[in-house]
Each structure stands twice: as structure tokens, then as C-alpha cells.
Motif scaffolding. Structure first.
Motif, PDB file in Angstrom:
ATOM      1  N   THR A   7       0.864  -1.169   0.000  1.00 49.69           N
ATOM      2  CA  THR A   7       0.000   0.000   0.000  1.00 49.69           C
ATOM      3  C   THR A   7       0.899   1.217   0.000  1.00 49.69           C
ATOM      4  O   THR A   7       1.888   1.267   0.740  1.00 49.69           O
ATOM      5  CB  THR A   7      -0.902   0.027   1.251  1.00 49.69           C
ATOM      6  OG1 THR A   7      -1.810  -1.070   1.173  1.00 49.69           O
ATOM      7  CG2 THR A   7      -1.685   1.320   1.361  1.00 49.69           C
ATOM      8  N   TYR A  21       5.751   6.524  11.413  1.00 48.97           N
ATOM      9  CA  TYR A  21       5.480   5.090  11.283  1.00 48.97           C
ATOM     10  C   TYR A  21       6.562   4.241  11.939  1.00 48.97           C
ATOM     11  O   TYR A  21       6.264   3.203  12.524  1.00 48.97           O
ATOM     12  CB  TYR A  21       5.293   4.703   9.817  1.00 48.97           C
ATOM     13  CG  TYR A  21       3.919   5.058   9.307  1.00 48.97           C
ATOM     14  CD1 TYR A  21       2.819   4.271   9.620  1.00 48.97           C
ATOM     15  CD2 TYR A  21       3.701   6.197   8.551  1.00 48.97           C
ATOM     16  CE1 TYR A  21       1.545   4.600   9.184  1.00 48.97           C
ATOM     17  CE2 TYR A  21       2.438   6.546   8.106  1.00 48.97           C
ATOM     18  CZ  TYR A  21       1.358   5.742   8.430  1.00 48.97           C
ATOM     19  OH  TYR A  21       0.099   6.072   8.009  1.00 48.97           O
ATOM     20  N   LYS A  46       3.993  -4.567   2.704  1.00 47.68           N
ATOM     21  CA  LYS A  46       4.841  -3.396   2.488  1.00 47.68           C
ATOM     22  C   LYS A  46       3.996  -2.129   2.537  1.00 47.68           C
ATOM     23  O   LYS A  46       2.911  -2.075   1.958  1.00 47.68           O
ATOM     24  CB  LYS A  46       5.558  -3.498   1.145  1.00 47.68           C
ATOM     25  CG  LYS A  46       6.499  -4.680   1.051  1.00 47.68           C
ATOM     26  CD  LYS A  46       7.046  -4.805  -0.356  1.00 47.68           C
ATOM     27  CE  LYS A  46       7.784  -6.097  -0.538  1.00 47.68           C
ATOM     28  NZ  LYS A  46       6.894  -7.232  -0.740  1.00 47.68           N
ATOM     29  N   LEU A  47       4.510  -1.125   3.236  1.00 51.37           N
ATOM     30  CA  LEU A  47       3.873   0.185   3.315  1.00 51.37           C
ATOM     31  C   LEU A  47       4.832   1.205   2.748  1.00 51.37           C
ATOM     32  O   LEU A  47       5.931   1.395   3.277  1.00 51.37           O
ATOM     33  CB  LEU A  47       3.519   0.535   4.767  1.00 51.37           C
ATOM     34  CG  LEU A  47       2.954   1.938   4.996  1.00 51.37           C
ATOM     35  CD1 LEU A  47       1.636   2.128   4.252  1.00 51.37           C
ATOM     36  CD2 LEU A  47       2.773   2.195   6.483  1.00 51.37           C
ATOM     37  N   ILE A  70      -6.147   1.651   6.418  1.00 52.58           N
ATOM     38  CA  ILE A  70      -5.345   0.437   6.536  1.00 52.58           C
ATOM     39  C   ILE A  70      -5.741  -0.211   7.850  1.00 52.58           C
ATOM     40  O   ILE A  70      -5.775   0.443   8.893  1.00 52.58           O
ATOM     41  CB  ILE A  70      -3.839   0.746   6.534  1.00 52.58           C
ATOM     42  CG1 ILE A  70      -3.438   1.420   5.228  1.00 52.58           C
ATOM     43  CG2 ILE A  70      -3.044  -0.532   6.734  1.00 52.58           C
ATOM     44  CD1 ILE A  70      -1.983   1.834   5.186  1.00 52.58           C
ATOM     45  N   LEU A 118      -5.922   4.798  10.113  1.00 49.45           N
ATOM     46  CA  LEU A 118      -5.313   3.542  10.526  1.00 49.45           C
ATOM     47  C   LEU A 118      -6.227   2.903  11.558  1.00 49.45           C
ATOM     48  O   LEU A 118      -6.629   3.558  12.521  1.00 49.45           O
ATOM     49  CB  LEU A 118      -3.930   3.782  11.146  1.00 49.45           C
ATOM     50  CG  LEU A 118      -2.962   4.647  10.341  1.00 49.45           C
ATOM     51  CD1 LEU A 118      -1.696   4.902  11.142  1.00 49.45           C
ATOM     52  CD2 LEU A 118      -2.646   3.985   9.016  1.00 49.45           C
TER      53      LEU A 118
END
Length: 127
Positions: A7, A21, A46-47, A70, A118
Motif C-alpha cells: 500500500t 510510522y 509493504k507500506l 489500513i 489507521l
């Protein structure tokens, strides 16, 4: 076979968002620069964080209404409460939903520095 495993969120300040993050998830980015950062979680997810000023093709840089989120799943309700306490006291998050029982499970939701949603959730089994 087609698969989805990354994403990408557009960030106004990639370095600031990467630091956010990294602290929130206690994870080091595998790539970090002023226009792009990438995190790889233990399960392979994966971000990516891509500068909203350099993404190709360009995007509207005026804040828009969030259209998704997410979801990070945990193994039990106590983990939801523990992360809510940790994120709320040790990280710069904006809480938009305190822990609550919803149709699909027990969860809370926050915003990152760019307004991305989130959600942490304990998904309950359907009876």
C-alpha cells in the motif's frame, strides 16, 4: 497469479511520516529518503510513503476526504486496548474512534500526520 502486497500513501513530508510510522510500529524503513520511504512488516506486507509533490502521475495536493483505511489485525481484544493506550500516550496520533465493539470486531481508529486512517482490529469469528 495476481497478488496485492503493498500500500502506498501520499505524504506531504515523507521524512516526518517515516519517523511517525517507525515509532508507531517500532520498525525501521528498508528505504528512506525525502521523496519515498518503504517499510516491510514481518508478514511481508509493504507500506510505502511517496511524496505527494513528486508522485507520478501527479495527484491533487489539496486535502481530500479520506476514502479508505489500513487495517492492522491483532490476536485478541487486550491487544487492541494495549495499542490504543500506547499509541495515545507515546505517539502523535489523532484518535477518531476509541476502542469499540463493531459488527466485525473490536477496534479503534486514528489518523496519521497526513490524515490517513489507521485501524487496529481484533476480528471476531462469525458464529
Amino acid at each position: 497469479m495476481l497478488s496485492a502486497d503493498i500500500t502506498i500513501l501520499y505524504a506531504s513530508n515523507v521524512m516526518k511520516s517515516a519517523d511517525f510510522y517507525a515509532g508507531l510500529f517500532d520498525i525501521t524503513p528498508v528505504e528512506k529518503g525525502p521523496t519515498f520511504a518503504l517499510f516491510v512488516f514481518g508478514n511481508g506486507f509493504k507500506l510505502g510513503l511517496w511524496s505527494c509533490y513528486t508522485v507520478e502521475p501527479g495527484v491533487n495536493q489539496i486535502a481530500s476526504i479520506p476514502s479508505g483505511e489500513i487495517v492492522f489485525t491483532v490476536q485478541d481484544k487486550s491487544e487492541v486496548d494495549a495499542l490504543y493506550q500506547t499509541w495515545g500516550t507515546q505517539h502523535q496520533v489523532t484518535v477518531i474512534q476509541k476502542p469499540a465493539q463493531l459488527d466485525f470486531g473490536y477496534s479503534f481508529a486514528v489518523l496519521d500526520p497526513d490524515g490517513h486512517r489507521l485501524r487496529v482490529c481484533f476480528l471476531e469469528e462469525e458464529a
